[in-house]
Write a protein that holds these residues in place. Structure first.
Motif, PDB file in Angstrom:
ATOM      1  N   SER A  43       1.067  -1.018   0.069  1.00 26.31           N
ATOM      2  CA  SER A  43       0.099  -0.018   0.025  1.00 26.31           C
ATOM      3  C   SER A  43       0.850   1.096  -0.033  1.00 26.31           C
ATOM      4  O   SER A  43       0.560   2.234  -0.681  1.00 26.31           O
ATOM      5  N   PRO A 100     -11.031   3.046  -5.720  1.00 32.59           N
ATOM      6  CA  PRO A 100     -12.239   3.775  -4.929  1.00 32.59           C
ATOM      7  C   PRO A 100     -13.216   2.687  -4.593  1.00 32.59           C
ATOM      8  O   PRO A 100     -13.946   2.892  -3.655  1.00 32.59           O
ATOM      9  N   TRP A 123     -12.674  10.435 -10.247  1.00 33.74           N
ATOM     10  CA  TRP A 123     -11.896  10.472  -8.837  1.00 33.74           C
ATOM     11  C   TRP A 123     -10.744  10.990  -8.868  1.00 33.74           C
ATOM     12  O   TRP A 123      -9.964  10.915  -9.963  1.00 33.74           O
ATOM     13  N   ALA A 147      -7.303  10.856  -6.797  1.00 29.64           N
ATOM     14  CA  ALA A 147      -6.737   9.543  -5.940  1.00 29.64           C
ATOM     15  C   ALA A 147      -5.247  10.046  -5.620  1.00 29.64           C
ATOM     16  O   ALA A 147      -4.339   9.899  -6.361  1.00 29.64           O
ATOM     17  N   GLY A 203      -3.431   7.815   0.293  1.00 28.53           N
ATOM     18  CA  GLY A 203      -4.403   8.610   0.886  1.00 28.53           C
ATOM     19  C   GLY A 203      -5.730   8.121   0.138  1.00 28.53           C
ATOM     20  O   GLY A 203      -5.658   7.686  -0.700  1.00 28.53           O
ATOM     21  N   PRO A 204      -6.853   8.208   0.672  1.00 28.24           N
ATOM     22  CA  PRO A 204      -8.153   8.035   0.234  1.00 28.24           C
ATOM     23  C   PRO A 204      -8.510   9.074  -1.271  1.00 28.24           C
ATOM     24  O   PRO A 204      -8.245  10.100  -1.060  1.00 28.24           O
ATOM     25  N   ARG A 250     -11.013  10.808  -3.738  1.00 27.01           N
ATOM     26  CA  ARG A 250     -12.175  11.742  -3.565  1.00 27.01           C
ATOM     27  C   ARG A 250     -12.950  11.710  -4.958  1.00 27.01           C
ATOM     28  O   ARG A 250     -12.396  12.100  -6.077  1.00 27.01           O
TER      29      ARG A 250
END
Length: 471
Positions: free
Chosen positions: A85, A300, A340, A342, A346-347, A349
């Protein structure tokens, strides 16, 4: 990052390039290349020396459009190593010293006469060695003559202060497309027009330093001081492999073999080339350019990573994703979709209120703003929008919709701007646009003509991917 911008930048510029295994890559460019090859052979039979016209990249800058009314069923994706990750290598792989070019008799420097840019200053010896990432190399080709003869091309160095210098290229720059340039050197990545071979050449000696690849391929310098090249090439009928190679031919690193979704660019390097986002039918992932090891998977919708594809980079740390609406299906070109942003770490959006993908030219981080550009054949003029938490807000509009962004400089977007499609004559101009006000500065202008070709490298951003099926 890239319609019909036929000179690799097709990068900015070919590139144009770049479709998936089910779609012929850069069809417009292939057609153009075959047409020009026929013209060259006819001219050779007539006893005349002919130079090849270049295809437009954009900055490219090339807007890559595939053809075909549907997609073939995707074969099973090959096994790929599970990416971590957040892991990232701390060092680039060892770099072998750059070998001396093979000593061959070099022709005397001859510069193509390009009347449209005759006001460019002669380039002083040693100037290329003093350049950095704020300089740009521009390949410009004047229009073909009315009789159909191919036209000469010239290579120019654009300084940060706007000065333009003519580069005394040895050989014929009309014989190749310009894909990339390594600032601080005279080394350029080119693809031959008559034969789809990608080479690193020395512009000032005409020497071929290294042959990188042939056939369908993407290539770009790694700007980390190593002079290495990233190249993605087909590895069998349904897979693409990204490799990092040295100019001595040494293989530095090999990425996983991936199957690329229909109509999607195989990989896109970040603006600094520190990372590469790789597209696969099993979902996009980021790998480190140093050793092509996994950094992150961008998903996502974790339960359906194939719902998204990477469109391109927003900044050096953010990727623009296009996903099937709601993540309810695997991504397919032409289906309803959403966007999105990315971060690499991090996440992601969801971008609310975005227009359909067929209208979008890209999304970029410009200062504190997230800016979306609408351009292409669907638009009557280019327009710029701020993307906020609750939707998009218009900033400015104006000018031709045939525009491809190649870089962000401060509060401005640097782009190749062309006359609207079908214009005759037409122009190709390098401009800087402030999206907040619409103010536009001309950086390099070319005269009216029949489809002039301009490639600008290095390009931090490239062309948008294919967004619809059919013609």
């Amino acid at each position: 990052m890239n319609e019909n911008l036929r000179d690799a930048l097709h990068g900015f510029v070919a590139t144009e390039s770049r479709a998936a295994h089910a779609t012929p890559p850069e069809l417009d460019r292939e057609i153009d290349r075959l047409t020009r090859r026929v013209a060259r052979r006819r001219a050779a039979r007539a006893g005349g020396a002919v130079t090849s016209a270049a295809a437009v990249t954009v900055v490219a800058v090339s807007l890559v459009l595939g053809s075909g009314a549907g997609r073939d069923p995707a074969p099973p994706a090959p096994a790929e190593p599970a990416p971590s990750s957040t892991s990232r290598p701390t060092q680039a792989p060892p770099v072998a010293p750059l070998p001396e070019p093979v000593a061959t008799p070099a022709p005397q420097p001859t510069v193509a006469v390009v009347p449209s840019l005759a006001s460019a200053q002669p380039m002083a010896p040693g100037l290329l060695a003093t350049t950095d990432g704020d300089w740009r190399l521009v390949r410009h080709q004047v229009p073909a003559t009315p009789g159909g003869d191919m036209s000469p091309a010239g290579v120019y160095l654009l300084a940060p202060d706007g000065a333009v210098y003519e580069v005394p290229v040895v050989g014929d720059p009309a014989a190749w497309y310009l894909l990339d340039w390594l600032p601080g050197t005279s080394l350029a990545l080119v693809q031959q027009v008559a034969d789809p071979v990608i080479e690193v050449i020395d512009l000032l000696t005409g020497a071929t330093v290294h042959e990188v690849g042939a056939g369908w391929a993407q290539a770009q310098f790694v700007r980390d001081g190593s002079r290495d090249v990233l190249v993605a090439q087909r590895d069998g009928p349904s897979t693409v492999v990204t490799r990092r190679v040295g100019l001595d031919g040494a293989l530095r690193a090999t990425g996983p073999a991936v199957e690329v979704p229909y109509g999607t660019t195989a990989w896109v390097a970040s603006p600094s080339t520190s990372d590469v986002v790789v597209n696969a039918v099993s979902g996009p992932r980021v790998v480190a350019a140093g050793d092509l090891s996994a950094v992150a998977t961008l998903a996502p919708y974790p339960d359906r990573p194939a719902a998204c594809r990477a469109w391109g980079w927003v900044s050096d740390a953010e990727v623009l994703l296009e996903c099937a609406t709601g993540g309810t299906a695997d991504y397919a070109v032409g289906d309803p979709s959403e966007f999105w942003v990315a971060p690499v770490s991090g996440p992601a959006r969801l971008l609310a209120g975005m227009p359909p993908a067929t209208r979008v030219g890209g999304v970029w981080r410009v200062g504190a703003r997230l800016v979306a550009g609408l351009s292409g054949p669907t638009e009557s003029e280019a327009s710029w929008w701020e993307v906020g938490p609750d939707g998009v807000t218009p900033l400015s509009s104006g000018g031709t919709p045939a525009v491809t962004v190649v870089d962000v400089r401060g509060s401005e977007l640097v782009a190749v701007q062309r006359s609207p499609w079908g214009s005759d004559p037409s122009t190709a101009t390098l401009v800087a646009v402030d999206p907040a006000t619409g103010a536009t500065r001309t950086l390099l202008a070319t005269p009216d003509g029949d489809a002039p070709s301009v490639a600008v490298v290095p390009a931090a951003f490239g062309d948008p991917p294919q967004t619809h099926t059919g013609d």
